[in-house]
Motif scaffolding. Structure first.
Motif, PDB file in Angstrom:
ATOM      1  N   PHE A 101      22.169  67.292  69.145  1.00  0.00           N
ATOM      2  CA  PHE A 101      22.344  67.228  67.700  1.00  0.00           C
ATOM      3  C   PHE A 101      22.291  65.792  67.189  1.00  0.00           C
ATOM      4  O   PHE A 101      21.733  65.516  66.129  1.00  0.00           O
ATOM      5  N   THR A 102      22.880  64.878  67.956  1.00  0.00           N
ATOM      6  CA  THR A 102      22.849  63.463  67.565  1.00  0.00           C
ATOM      7  C   THR A 102      21.418  62.963  67.432  1.00  0.00           C
ATOM      8  O   THR A 102      21.038  62.347  66.428  1.00  0.00           O
ATOM      9  N   LEU A 103      20.623  63.243  68.430  1.00  0.00           N
ATOM     10  CA  LEU A 103      19.268  62.694  68.463  1.00  0.00           C
ATOM     11  C   LEU A 103      18.322  63.419  67.507  1.00  0.00           C
ATOM     12  O   LEU A 103      17.431  62.789  66.920  1.00  0.00           O
ATOM     13  N   LEU A 104      18.519  64.727  67.330  1.00  0.00           N
ATOM     14  CA  LEU A 104      17.710  65.440  66.345  1.00  0.00           C
ATOM     15  C   LEU A 104      18.005  64.924  64.939  1.00  0.00           C
ATOM     16  O   LEU A 104      17.094  64.753  64.122  1.00  0.00           O
ATOM     17  N   GLY A 105      19.293  64.670  64.662  1.00  0.00           N
ATOM     18  CA  GLY A 105      19.661  64.112  63.363  1.00  0.00           C
ATOM     19  C   GLY A 105      19.109  62.714  63.173  1.00  0.00           C
ATOM     20  O   GLY A 105      18.637  62.351  62.083  1.00  0.00           O
ATOM     21  N   LEU A 106      19.152  61.925  64.229  1.00  0.00           N
ATOM     22  CA  LEU A 106      18.606  60.567  64.192  1.00  0.00           C
ATOM     23  C   LEU A 106      17.105  60.602  63.950  1.00  0.00           C
ATOM     24  O   LEU A 106      16.575  59.860  63.099  1.00  0.00           O
ATOM     25  N   GLN A 107      16.399  61.459  64.663  1.00  0.00           N
ATOM     26  CA  GLN A 107      14.957  61.582  64.487  1.00  0.00           C
ATOM     27  C   GLN A 107      14.610  62.012  63.061  1.00  0.00           C
ATOM     28  O   GLN A 107      13.645  61.522  62.471  1.00  0.00           O
ATOM     29  N   LYS A 108      15.402  62.936  62.535  1.00  0.00           N
ATOM     30  CA  LYS A 108      15.124  63.412  61.172  1.00  0.00           C
ATOM     31  C   LYS A 108      15.335  62.294  60.168  1.00  0.00           C
ATOM     32  O   LYS A 108      14.565  62.149  59.206  1.00  0.00           O
ATOM     33  N   GLY A 109      16.366  61.492  60.382  1.00  0.00           N
ATOM     34  CA  GLY A 109      16.598  60.357  59.506  1.00  0.00           C
ATOM     35  C   GLY A 109      15.433  59.379  59.532  1.00  0.00           C
ATOM     36  O   GLY A 109      14.998  58.884  58.489  1.00  0.00           O
ATOM     37  N   LEU A 110      14.932  59.113  60.730  1.00  0.00           N
ATOM     38  CA  LEU A 110      13.785  58.209  60.856  1.00  0.00           C
ATOM     39  C   LEU A 110      12.546  58.804  60.196  1.00  0.00           C
ATOM     40  O   LEU A 110      11.750  58.091  59.585  1.00  0.00           O
ATOM     41  N   ALA A 111      12.386  60.127  60.332  1.00  0.00           N
ATOM     42  CA  ALA A 111      11.232  60.802  59.733  1.00  0.00           C
ATOM     43  C   ALA A 111      11.269  60.701  58.212  1.00  0.00           C
ATOM     44  O   ALA A 111      10.225  60.740  57.555  1.00  0.00           O
ATOM     45  N   TYR A 112      12.470  60.560  57.641  1.00  0.00           N
ATOM     46  CA  TYR A 112      12.621  60.407  56.194  1.00  0.00           C
ATOM     47  C   TYR A 112      12.665  58.930  55.789  1.00  0.00           C
ATOM     48  O   TYR A 112      13.093  58.598  54.691  1.00  0.00           O
ATOM     49  N   ASN A 113      12.212  58.087  56.713  1.00  0.00           N
ATOM     50  CA  ASN A 113      12.075  56.645  56.455  1.00  0.00           C
ATOM     51  C   ASN A 113      13.403  55.963  56.093  1.00  0.00           C
ATOM     52  O   ASN A 113      13.424  55.012  55.304  1.00  0.00           O
ATOM     53  N   LEU A 114      14.481  56.450  56.663  1.00  0.00           N
ATOM     54  CA  LEU A 114      15.762  55.788  56.470  1.00  0.00           C
ATOM     55  C   LEU A 114      15.851  54.565  57.369  1.00  0.00           C
ATOM     56  O   LEU A 114      15.191  54.493  58.412  1.00  0.00           O
ATOM     57  N   HIS A 115      16.664  53.601  56.984  1.00  0.00           N
ATOM     58  CA  HIS A 115      16.912  52.453  57.848  1.00  0.00           C
ATOM     59  C   HIS A 115      17.508  52.971  59.151  1.00  0.00           C
ATOM     60  O   HIS A 115      18.299  53.928  59.148  1.00  0.00           O
ATOM     61  N   PRO A 116      17.133  52.373  60.288  1.00  0.00           N
ATOM     62  CA  PRO A 116      17.640  52.865  61.584  1.00  0.00           C
ATOM     63  C   PRO A 116      19.160  53.005  61.651  1.00  0.00           C
ATOM     64  O   PRO A 116      19.668  53.953  62.272  1.00  0.00           O
ATOM     65  N   ILE A 117      19.890  52.106  61.009  1.00  0.00           N
ATOM     66  CA  ILE A 117      21.356  52.206  61.029  1.00  0.00           C
ATOM     67  C   ILE A 117      21.805  53.457  60.281  1.00  0.00           C
ATOM     68  O   ILE A 117      22.701  54.195  60.738  1.00  0.00           O
TER      69      ILE A 117
END
Length: 207
Positions: A101-117
């Motif tokens: 869940f952590t990594l899927l959420g992280l990947q989704k955030g990156l896919a939405y062009n959010l800052h990595p933090i």
């Protein structure tokens, strides 16, 4: 991705059972058990999607999550006495789900062009806030606010994933390695009773 999706469903099932068990112990009725199981399993991902304005929200776009939660509740109701001795197995499934869940959420955030933090924070929210909502609704202190190393394991694994992503390592390889780190940290922390330090006194207060 098929393996990752399978692990995602497994984690959803384990999270839903943990929620159903807590609600059952609180003597909630069937509807209450279903709601707590649902919130525990998909609450974190739902909150993440609301925050980043992602549509459709995770479980709405894939009914397999709903069927998985229903199956978990039915399993809990029918086999509660047999599930309780399997706490170690459920813990392992729950910990796998935490990493996935952590990594899927992280990947989704990156896919939405959010800052990595920010994407990292979204990953943590995906993994732990279902449990936070469960504990709040059942009048318990959320696990991440107590002594156990839980959310911090998500953050360490997420940072590791971002580091590998920066060096353009294959995403599947990065996913497996980062999930393994989260799994290992959580496992070792529980086995050896490791915990983050608590702030007991004001550092600036003279004694």
């Amino acid at each position: 991705m098929e393996l990752i999706y399978t692990l995602d469903i497994l984690g959803t099932f384990a999270f839903a059972i943990s929620g159903a068990l807590v609600a059952s112990d609180k003597n909630f009725d069937l509807f209450g058990v279903l709601i707590i199981a649902f919130v525990t399993a998909v609450g974190g991902g739902m909150l993440r999607d609301v925050l980043i304005n992602a549509h459709p929200i995770n479980w709405i776009g894939d009914l397999n999550y709903v069927w998985t939660i229903l199956a978990a509740v039915i399993t809990t109701i029918l086999f509660k006495s047999k599930i309780l001795p399997l706490s170690k197995t459920l813990f392992l499934s729950d910990t796998i789900g935490l990493g996935v869940f952590t990594l899927l959420g992280l990947q989704k955030g990156l896919a939405y062009n959010l800052h990595p933090i920010i994407a990292l924070i979204m990953g943590m929210i995906s993994a732990v806030f279902g449990g936070v909502l469960r504990d709040i609704l059942t009048n318990k202190v959320p696990l991440i606010f107590e002594k156990e190393i839980y959310a911090s394991a998500c953050l360490v694994g997420g940072v590791f994933y971002l580091s590998l992503d920066y060096f353009e390592v294959n995403q599947n390889v990065s996913f497996v390695f980062a999930a393994t780190i989260i799994f290992t940290i959580r496992l070792v922390a529980v086995k050896f009773h490791l915990q983050l330090p608590k702030i007991k006194d004001d550092l600036f207060t003279k004694k």
